[in-house]
Motif scaffolding. Structure first.
Motif, PDB file in Angstrom:
ATOM      1  N   THR A  22       0.890  -1.244  -0.086  1.00 61.44           N
ATOM      2  CA  THR A  22       0.044  -0.085   0.152  1.00 61.44           C
ATOM      3  C   THR A  22       0.810   1.252   0.067  1.00 61.44           C
ATOM      4  OG1 THR A  22      -1.798  -1.470   1.172  1.00 61.44           O
ATOM      5  CG2 THR A  22      -1.470   1.382   1.115  1.00 61.44           C
ATOM      6  N   ILE A  54      -8.905  -1.936 -10.719  1.00 65.35           N
ATOM      7  CA  ILE A  54     -11.001  -1.598 -10.178  1.00 65.35           C
ATOM      8  C   ILE A  54     -10.073   0.065  -9.208  1.00 65.35           C
ATOM      9  CG2 ILE A  54     -10.794  -3.945 -10.140  1.00 65.35           C
ATOM     10  CD1 ILE A  54     -10.761  -3.327  -7.414  1.00 65.35           C
ATOM     11  N   CYS A  55     -11.136   0.540 -10.121  1.00 65.51           N
ATOM     12  CA  CYS A  55     -10.873   2.042  -9.608  1.00 65.51           C
ATOM     13  C   CYS A  55     -11.869   2.331  -8.935  1.00 65.51           C
ATOM     14  CB  CYS A  55     -10.193   3.089 -10.442  1.00 65.51           C
ATOM     15  SG  CYS A  55     -10.505   3.591 -11.700  1.00 65.51           S
ATOM     16  N   VAL A  69     -13.876  -1.962  -3.491  1.00 69.69           N
ATOM     17  CA  VAL A  69     -12.660  -2.191  -3.980  1.00 69.69           C
ATOM     18  C   VAL A  69     -12.053  -2.369  -2.465  1.00 69.69           C
ATOM     19  CG1 VAL A  69     -10.511  -1.487  -4.126  1.00 69.69           C
ATOM     20  CG2 VAL A  69     -12.159  -0.023  -5.522  1.00 69.69           C
ATOM     21  N   ARG A  70     -12.554  -1.552  -1.366  1.00 73.70           N
ATOM     22  CA  ARG A  70     -12.546  -2.873   0.328  1.00 73.70           C
ATOM     23  C   ARG A  70     -12.700  -4.109   0.208  1.00 73.70           C
ATOM     24  NH1 ARG A  70     -13.703  -3.880   4.911  1.00 73.70           N
ATOM     25  NH2 ARG A  70     -15.740  -3.574   4.559  1.00 73.70           N
ATOM     26  N   VAL A  72     -13.396  -5.845  -1.204  1.00 77.23           N
ATOM     27  CA  VAL A  72     -12.309  -7.750  -2.646  1.00 77.23           C
ATOM     28  C   VAL A  72     -11.036  -7.017  -1.714  1.00 77.23           C
ATOM     29  CG1 VAL A  72     -10.751  -7.610  -4.837  1.00 77.23           C
ATOM     30  CG2 VAL A  72     -13.965  -6.902  -4.763  1.00 77.23           C
ATOM     31  N   LEU A  73     -10.651  -6.322  -1.465  1.00 76.98           N
ATOM     32  CA  LEU A  73      -9.031  -6.018  -1.032  1.00 76.98           C
ATOM     33  C   LEU A  73      -8.660  -7.320  -0.097  1.00 76.98           C
ATOM     34  CD1 LEU A  73      -7.520  -2.584  -1.355  1.00 76.98           C
ATOM     35  CD2 LEU A  73      -6.901  -5.051  -2.433  1.00 76.98           C
ATOM     36  N   LEU A  85      -3.496  -7.161  -9.292  1.00 77.11           N
ATOM     37  CA  LEU A  85      -4.684  -6.313  -8.962  1.00 77.11           C
ATOM     38  C   LEU A  85      -4.070  -4.972  -8.575  1.00 77.11           C
ATOM     39  CD1 LEU A  85      -7.674  -6.008  -8.817  1.00 77.11           C
ATOM     40  CD2 LEU A  85      -7.448  -6.741  -6.158  1.00 77.11           C
ATOM     41  N   ALA A  87      -6.265  -1.532  -7.324  1.00 76.34           N
ATOM     42  CA  ALA A  87      -6.950  -1.075  -6.507  1.00 76.34           C
ATOM     43  C   ALA A  87      -6.866  -0.014  -6.182  1.00 76.34           C
ATOM     44  CB  ALA A  87      -6.608  -2.020  -5.443  1.00 76.34           C
ATOM     45  N   PRO A  89      -9.312   3.027  -4.786  1.00 70.19           N
ATOM     46  CA  PRO A  89     -11.044   3.174  -3.738  1.00 70.19           C
ATOM     47  C   PRO A  89     -10.928   4.702  -4.462  1.00 70.19           C
ATOM     48  CG  PRO A  89      -8.964   3.067  -1.705  1.00 70.19           C
ATOM     49  CD  PRO A  89      -8.520   2.878  -3.557  1.00 70.19           C
ATOM     50  N   SER A 137      -1.781  -1.217 -16.284  1.00 70.21           N
ATOM     51  CA  SER A 137      -2.253  -2.004 -16.756  1.00 70.21           C
ATOM     52  C   SER A 137      -3.061  -2.915 -17.482  1.00 70.21           C
ATOM     53  CB  SER A 137      -4.103  -1.365 -16.335  1.00 70.21           C
ATOM     54  OG  SER A 137      -3.853  -0.861 -14.837  1.00 70.21           O
ATOM     55  N   VAL A 221     -16.910  -8.558 -10.647  1.00 67.33           N
ATOM     56  CA  VAL A 221     -15.160  -8.200  -9.892  1.00 67.33           C
ATOM     57  C   VAL A 221     -14.914  -9.404  -9.840  1.00 67.33           C
ATOM     58  CG1 VAL A 221     -13.057  -7.183  -9.142  1.00 67.33           C
ATOM     59  CG2 VAL A 221     -15.254  -5.255  -8.878  1.00 67.33           C
TER      60      VAL A 221
END
Length: 340
Positions: A22, A54-55, A69-70, A72-73, A85, A87, A89, A137, A221
């Protein structure tokens, strides 16, 4: 045999195989001298595969995608990831802070792409995002909601002339697909220029969390990642229902000023001439019916009863196989039981 995994570098940060990291991409400062940055998390699988972005929150008041997004992570199935991936958010961090669709200068970030490093604030952010994120990407899912006081039935918007993007749209797995031409300055346009297929997920309302829209988004997703072989196939005997492409869509507009009482829900079927709502004054006695101008499925609506003549009230999409569409939409609403 699994492909060999590779490291990926974003804004000088290297993420190796079987790692996640991160970090923040700085975009400037507030007037208070507080640094502002776009948060990014990169998850790199232990084996090779595609790079998916993913955004969310390109419009700063569109929050459902942030939660998608949260989730999925934090999903347990992400440990089986092949490939990478990316991400993001909150793309429009400044809009998020102000709870606004727009940037502080009132520009729409989704009309600023691909941007310029010496342009407007929006152009500079867009340029940085394209150079450091999008260009790394191979595919992308852009998560949106309806505008303020408007709700969207979960749907995918995609330029169907892009065959790869059209395949992603079907893989996502919501019932409705809208053929949406590329708009100048949009993220989809920037992706098209780079040869990166992008689909846009639209669901729910601005400034609200909608559980149905969020759950459907997370599942979508995952469906796309499975389609791209980034995840192993799910062990379910249930076949994914088809997604139907709308022939066209348009908004029903208010024939008068007043208070609008809607009679339908998102996903409902309408026939030409059906009364979809009533407009009346605050004292009553002047009811004006709002009629459906054509048959279709309600894919969007206003949530604000106060309307002026000409304002958009309901968004209706036309389909050729309307009976089949209605069946799949009803099944979808039962699966994601909420406001739909």
């Amino acid at each position: 045999m699994s492909r060999r995994a590779h490291s990926i570098e974003i804004f000088g940060e290297v993420v190796g195989p079987s790692c996640h990291k991160t970090f923040n991409i700085p975009i400037g400062q507030l007037y208070t001298h507080t640094d502002i940055a776009i948060p990014v998390q990169v998850v790199n699988g232990k084996s090779g595969g595609p790079v998916l972005l993913i955004c969310a929150a390109i419009h700063g008041d569109e929050l459902n995608g942030v939660e998608v997004v949260r989730r999925v992570l934090s999903a347990p199935w992400l440990k089986n990831l092949r490939g990478t991936l990316i991400a993001v958010p909150m793309v429009n961090v400044l809009g998020i802070i102000q709870r606004s669709r727009y940037l502080p200068d009132r520009r729409d970030l989704n009309r600023c792409f691909p941007g310029s490093e010496k342009g407007s604030l929006g152009g500079r952010i867009a340029n940085l995002f394209v150079q450091e994120i999008l260009s790394k990407s191979q595919y992308a899912i852009d998560l949106h909601t309806g505008a303020i006081h408007r709700s969207n039935m979960p749907q995918i918007r995609v330029h169907l002339e892009n065959e790869q993007a059209a395949q992603l749209a079907q893989a996502f797995g919501v019932p409705l697909v809208i053929d949406a031409p590329i708009r100048d300055g949009s993220l989809r346009g920037a992706g098209d220029d780079l040869g990166i297929p992008i689909i846009t997920y639209e669901a729910g309302e601005a400034l609200r969390f909608d559980e149905s829209a969020i759950s459907a988004g997370v599942k979508g997703v995952r469906n796309v990642m499975t389609h791209l072989n980034m995840l192993p196939p799910r062990k379910t005997g249930k076949q994914k229902p088809p997604s139907f492409v709308a022939k066209s869509s348009s908004w029903v507009r208010a024939p008068a000023d007043g208070l609008f009482r809607i009679k339908l829900q998102l996903g409902d079927r309408v026939s030409r001439g059906d009364v979809v709502g009533i407009i009346d004054g605050p004292l009553g006695g002047s009811e004006i019916p709002v009629l459906a101008p054509f048959a279709g499925i309600v894919i969007g609506n206003t949530n604000l009863p106060l309307v002026n003549e000409g304002e958009a009230l309901l968004h209706i999409a036309r389909f050729e196989d309307i009976d089949d569409v209605e069946t799949v939409v009803d099944e979808f609403r039962q699966e994601f039981d909420g406001i739909y």
